[in-house]
Design an enzyme around this catalytic site. Sequence first.
Site, short mmCIF file in Angstrom:
data_model
loop_
_atom_site.label_atom_id
_atom_site.label_comp_id
_atom_site.label_asym_id
_atom_site.label_seq_id
_atom_site.Cartn_x
_atom_site.Cartn_y
_atom_site.Cartn_z
N LYS A 132 0.87 -1.17 0.00
CA LYS A 132 0.00 0.00 0.00
C LYS A 132 0.91 1.22 0.00
CE LYS A 132 -2.41 3.46 2.00
NZ LYS A 132 -1.94 4.69 1.37
N GLY A 140 7.16 5.61 8.01
CA GLY A 140 6.26 6.75 8.10
C GLY A 140 6.30 7.39 9.46
N SER A 141 5.19 7.96 9.88
CA SER A 141 5.14 8.73 11.11
C SER A 141 5.15 7.84 12.35
CB SER A 141 3.89 9.61 11.13
OG SER A 141 2.73 8.81 11.33
N ASN A 142 5.60 8.40 13.45
CA ASN A 142 5.61 7.66 14.72
C ASN A 142 4.20 7.32 15.17
OD1 ASN A 142 8.30 8.98 14.58
ND2 ASN A 142 8.55 8.00 16.57
N GLN A 143 3.27 8.23 14.97
CA GLN A 143 1.90 8.01 15.40
C GLN A 143 1.30 6.78 14.73
OE1 GLN A 143 -0.75 11.26 14.52
NE2 GLN A 143 -2.51 10.30 15.49
N VAL A 144 1.42 6.70 13.41
CA VAL A 144 0.87 5.57 12.67
C VAL A 144 1.67 4.30 12.98
CG1 VAL A 144 0.40 4.62 10.39
CG2 VAL A 144 -0.06 7.03 10.86
N GLY A 145 2.99 4.43 13.06
CA GLY A 145 3.83 3.28 13.34
C GLY A 145 3.47 2.59 14.65
N GLU A 202 10.16 1.97 10.58
CA GLU A 202 11.15 3.04 10.44
C GLU A 202 10.39 4.35 10.45
OE1 GLU A 202 14.23 2.74 10.82
OE2 GLU A 202 14.32 0.56 10.68
N CYS A 204 13.74 11.30 6.23
CA CYS A 204 13.81 10.98 7.65
C CYS A 204 15.22 11.14 8.18
CB CYS A 204 13.29 9.57 7.91
SG CYS A 204 14.12 8.28 6.97
N GLN A 249 1.52 19.49 3.93
CA GLN A 249 2.92 19.47 4.35
C GLN A 249 3.50 20.88 4.37
OE1 GLN A 249 4.46 16.82 5.59
NE2 GLN A 249 6.24 18.10 6.05
#
Length: 488
Positions: A181, A234-239, A256, A290, A337
């Site tokens: 995805k 991706g982002s920490n929140q989603v990770g 990551e 990143c 962004q």
Amino acid sequence: MTKIDVKLKTYLNYINGDWVASEIEETGKSKNPANTEEVVGLYQMSSENDLNKAVNSASDAKKAWRKLSGDERGNYLQKAASILEERLDEVALTMTKEMGKTLPEAKGETARGVAILRYYAGEGLRSEGDVIPSTDKDALMFTTRAPLGVVGVITPWNFPVAIPLWKMAPALIYGNTVVIKPASEAAITCAKVIECLHEAGIPEGVVNMVTGSGSVIGLEIANHPEVNGITFTGSNQVGKQLAQIAVTRGIKYQLEMGGKNPVIVANDADLDLAVEATISGGLKSTGQKCTATSRVIVQKDIYQKFKERLLAKVAEITVGDGVESSTWMGPSVSQSQLDTVVSYIEKGKEEGAKLLYGGDKVRSKALKGYFIEPTVFEGVTSDMTIAKEEIFGPVLALMKVNSVEEALELANDSEYGLSASIFTTNISNMLSFIDDMDAGLVRVNAESAGVELQAPFGGMKQSSSHSREQGRAAIEFYTNIKTVFVKG
């Protein structure tokens, strides 16, 4: 096979070896961030049922794919590499138009994708286990590797060729099947990569791509009972959300995530080299990496000279459409962004940092995209938001210190630990940095953003799940060790 209508610029999902439209017949619009009046193409806004078909297809294909030899699987990757190489200019141009990075950067990334495919094609003939002495003299004991099964791959928009391939290629060579995805901002570029695998003849169901909303497709990948592992950038929140799902389900996961990467400039540094690397590491790709340099920590004795040279070089940067040869820095990838970057710049000013350069949207009638000026602050302290949070934009925060020891302490004062660099000619400084810097990638006299495909890559602290991608290290995530005991 359903053919893609290039004139309509509509790109389809790839499921079980075929290009298919989403069941809900809804598309998303990919706009050129350098010219929002230009639509690059349409991609599928898929449903859970579309994703379910893709995962089931991958699950059905996993047994036959696993039974092939590593060499046979590698041949598909070699063919795909050659096709991608033939189409390098086309794929790179699509990347530039879809997410904004300059054409030279896009060509370099696509070439890297070719190299990744070829590297992992060779993995099919490398060792995958060890012979271990047994306490029984009449027995043979050894280890081998077993693939996970179906791997869900969730990728960001900032490296739309390299990251999908450095996840998919090892997954495939080690015997897994894949459902990817991609980020919607890079869905069309990813589709062109999948086209290369398709034309290489990869068997039906081994690779599948479903585009659409992360909150729908991404979460469904993590929750699907037939998915045996998740790899995410991706982002920490989603990770962290994905990690919680994976832990609950008892499957492997690899994350990551963010970085707040420092560069230390010591008194004895080559200043011209340090300036060039700071600008390259922090501002190329519009700071949307990143591993991008964010905090610039400089010893006070050379601070003024460094600052003057840095500002002079930043003033030379040309901002514009990435397809133009004169452009050094392209746009932010999207309006959201751009707004995020502007909000961080405003926060920096509010909290007392001194704006030295830039700090505003580019005001030009000739540019109709999401353009921001390269921005430099000084007087930044470690408690300021722009020193703590990942901005993902072309913003450098200058910080002055008395010593390398103080610089290291400041560099480590972060919840992140992805990459870091130091500029020095002193061996003692180098060794202290290598030993004491809490980052997964440390570089001496080189920019923070350099990553080589044959070397392990990953972060410490909140930057990753403490696993590693790329190189031989990839085998640790995409397989499980199986210990074998044989007695005649």
